[in-house]
Design a protein around this motif. Structure first.
Motif, PDB file in Angstrom:
ATOM      1  N   TYR A 150      33.648  34.314  30.435  1.00 44.68           N
ATOM      2  CA  TYR A 150      35.075  34.216  30.734  1.00 44.68           C
ATOM      3  C   TYR A 150      35.843  33.641  29.543  1.00 44.68           C
TER       4      TYR A 150
ATOM      5  N   THR B 131      38.478  41.537  35.259  1.00 43.17           N
ATOM      6  CA  THR B 131      39.309  41.071  36.373  1.00 43.17           C
ATOM      7  C   THR B 131      39.678  39.601  36.202  1.00 43.17           C
ATOM      8  N   HIS B 132      38.771  38.818  35.622  1.00 40.10           N
ATOM      9  CA  HIS B 132      39.081  37.409  35.344  1.00 40.10           C
ATOM     10  C   HIS B 132      40.285  37.307  34.410  1.00 40.10           C
TER      11      HIS B 132
ATOM     12  N   ALA C 184      43.580  38.621  36.015  1.00 37.36           N
ATOM     13  CA  ALA C 184      44.105  37.735  37.055  1.00 37.36           C
ATOM     14  C   ALA C 184      44.810  36.519  36.471  1.00 37.36           C
ATOM     15  N   ARG C 185      44.591  36.256  35.180  1.00 38.31           N
ATOM     16  CA  ARG C 185      45.115  35.028  34.571  1.00 38.31           C
ATOM     17  C   ARG C 185      46.031  35.256  33.383  1.00 38.31           C
TER      18      ARG C 185
ATOM     19  N   SER D 202      30.707  41.087  43.957  1.00 35.74           N
ATOM     20  CA  SER D 202      30.411  39.709  43.559  1.00 35.74           C
ATOM     21  C   SER D 202      28.931  39.591  43.237  1.00 35.74           C
TER      22      SER D 202
ATOM     23  N   ASN E 181      34.581  39.641  41.664  1.00 38.03           N
ATOM     24  CA  ASN E 181      35.636  40.628  41.430  1.00 38.03           C
ATOM     25  C   ASN E 181      36.607  40.722  42.602  1.00 38.03           C
TER      26      ASN E 181
ATOM     27  N   THR F 145      37.724  38.408  44.687  1.00 42.27           N
ATOM     28  CA  THR F 145      38.735  37.346  44.652  1.00 42.27           C
ATOM     29  C   THR F 145      39.710  37.553  43.502  1.00 42.27           C
ATOM     30  N   ASN F 146      39.184  37.887  42.329  1.00 47.47           N
ATOM     31  CA  ASN F 146      40.056  38.045  41.164  1.00 47.47           C
ATOM     32  C   ASN F 146      41.005  39.226  41.298  1.00 47.47           C
TER      33      ASN F 146
ATOM     34  N   ARG G 228      44.405  38.956  42.790  1.00 47.42           N
ATOM     35  CA  ARG G 228      45.449  38.309  41.992  1.00 47.42           C
ATOM     36  C   ARG G 228      45.997  39.232  40.908  1.00 47.42           C
TER      37      ARG G 228
END
Length: 294
Positions: A148, A182-183, A186-187, A201, A224, A226-227, A230
């Motif tokens: 990440y 996706t991390h 999402a950010r 996951s 994935n 959860t991410n 977002r």
């Protein structure tokens, strides 16, 4: 007595397997093959350069940066101009280009995947691909947190690159790379997310392949589902409909969980490792059109 010995022996063997699975799950998830990153010019990629990116903890990552080219990727499909696939031409006065971050699968490296990356480079788009920590020519050790951190460092490097429009950063992730993609998406602000063979996951993958192990052993998340909840940008998702490693149903679950619009493309007859070959030019052109905004 013999039966008791057999039961005890089986119990000890299972306990040993459980211990080994707990100790080596990072190595199973992140095999981290090593390979030196080649000089792009020496392999005939004139618009490429070897680059270094440093994560917040000082880990040195190495990879390739491909400068934008109007014609797009060159490979087994040949060089294709924008007019040939009816993609819009970039504005002549434009001084910036879109950028594409590429996150590969768990058994890959830049040295192994560069022909595909070069071939899939969209017209007028810069591309950055780096080896994960512990992979290829990069330093550090491969862990979920380290991957990440590498993804965020690569995003920052591309978004601040001279000539790249930070408002038009696209992120591509295949298999393991889908978790990094996706991390990041999402950010960080991204214009679009491209996923290939995404799993839901680490827990779901462990249950699918190693259901005989207790779930409390797993410390990996790689979530994935959860991410992607977002992620609000458009998503283009590819999955082989004969994928036995990451079941197609997982890819469909990721698509269903997304908050933004999703275009799902099933690659008929493709297993996990044959999507590029079977998807071929249609796969590549779909990626190109997505980044061109069509």
């Amino acid at each position: 007595m013999l039966v008791l010995r057999i039961i005890v022996g089986l119990g000890l063997a299972y306990a040993l397997l459980v211990l080994l699975a707990w100790l080596f799950q990072d190595r199973l998830a992140f095999p981290a093959p090593r390979a030196s990153v080649p000089d792009p010019k020496r392999v005939g990629v004139e618009n490429g350069e070897k680059v270094e990116v440093t994560t917040e903890d000082g880990t040195r990552l190495v990879g390739w940066y491909l400068k934008p080219e109007v014609g797009g990727g060159l490979g087994r499909f040949g060089e294709v101009g924008r007019h040939q696939i009816n993609l819009p031409q970039p504005p002549l006065a434009s001084t910036t280009s879109p950028g594409l971050l590429w996150f590969y699968g768990n058994g890959e490296t830049v040295a192994a995947i560069w022909p595909i990356v070069r071939e899939f480079q969209p017209p007028g788009t810069a591309v950055l691909v780096v080896d994960y920590p512990g992979y290829g020519g990069s330093g550090g050790r491969a862990t979920e947190v380290a991957l990440y951190a590498a993804g965020e460092a690569a995003y920052a490097a591309l978004a601040t690159r001279l000539g790249v429009d930070p408002q038009r950063i696209y992120v591509y992730g295949r298999s393991l790379g889908s978790a990094v993609a996706t991390h990041v998406a999402a950010r960080r602000p991204v214009a679009g997310l491209i996923l290939e063979s995404p799993f839901t996951s680490a827990a779901a993958m462990a249950k699918h392949h190693y259901g005989f192990f207790p779930r409390f052993l797993l410390h990996l998340s790689l979530d994935n589902l959860t991410n992607v909840k977002r992620v609000h940008c458009p998503i283009l998702l590819f999955h082989g409909d004969a994928d036995r490693l990451v079941p197609t149903a997982m890819g469909m679950a990721v698509a269903a969980a997304a908050s933004g619009p999703v275009d799902v493309v099933l690659i008929h007859g493709s297993g996990h490792d044959h999507t590029y070959d079977i998807g071929g030019r249609a796969y590549r052109d779909k990626v190109w059109a997505f980044i061109a905004g069509r």
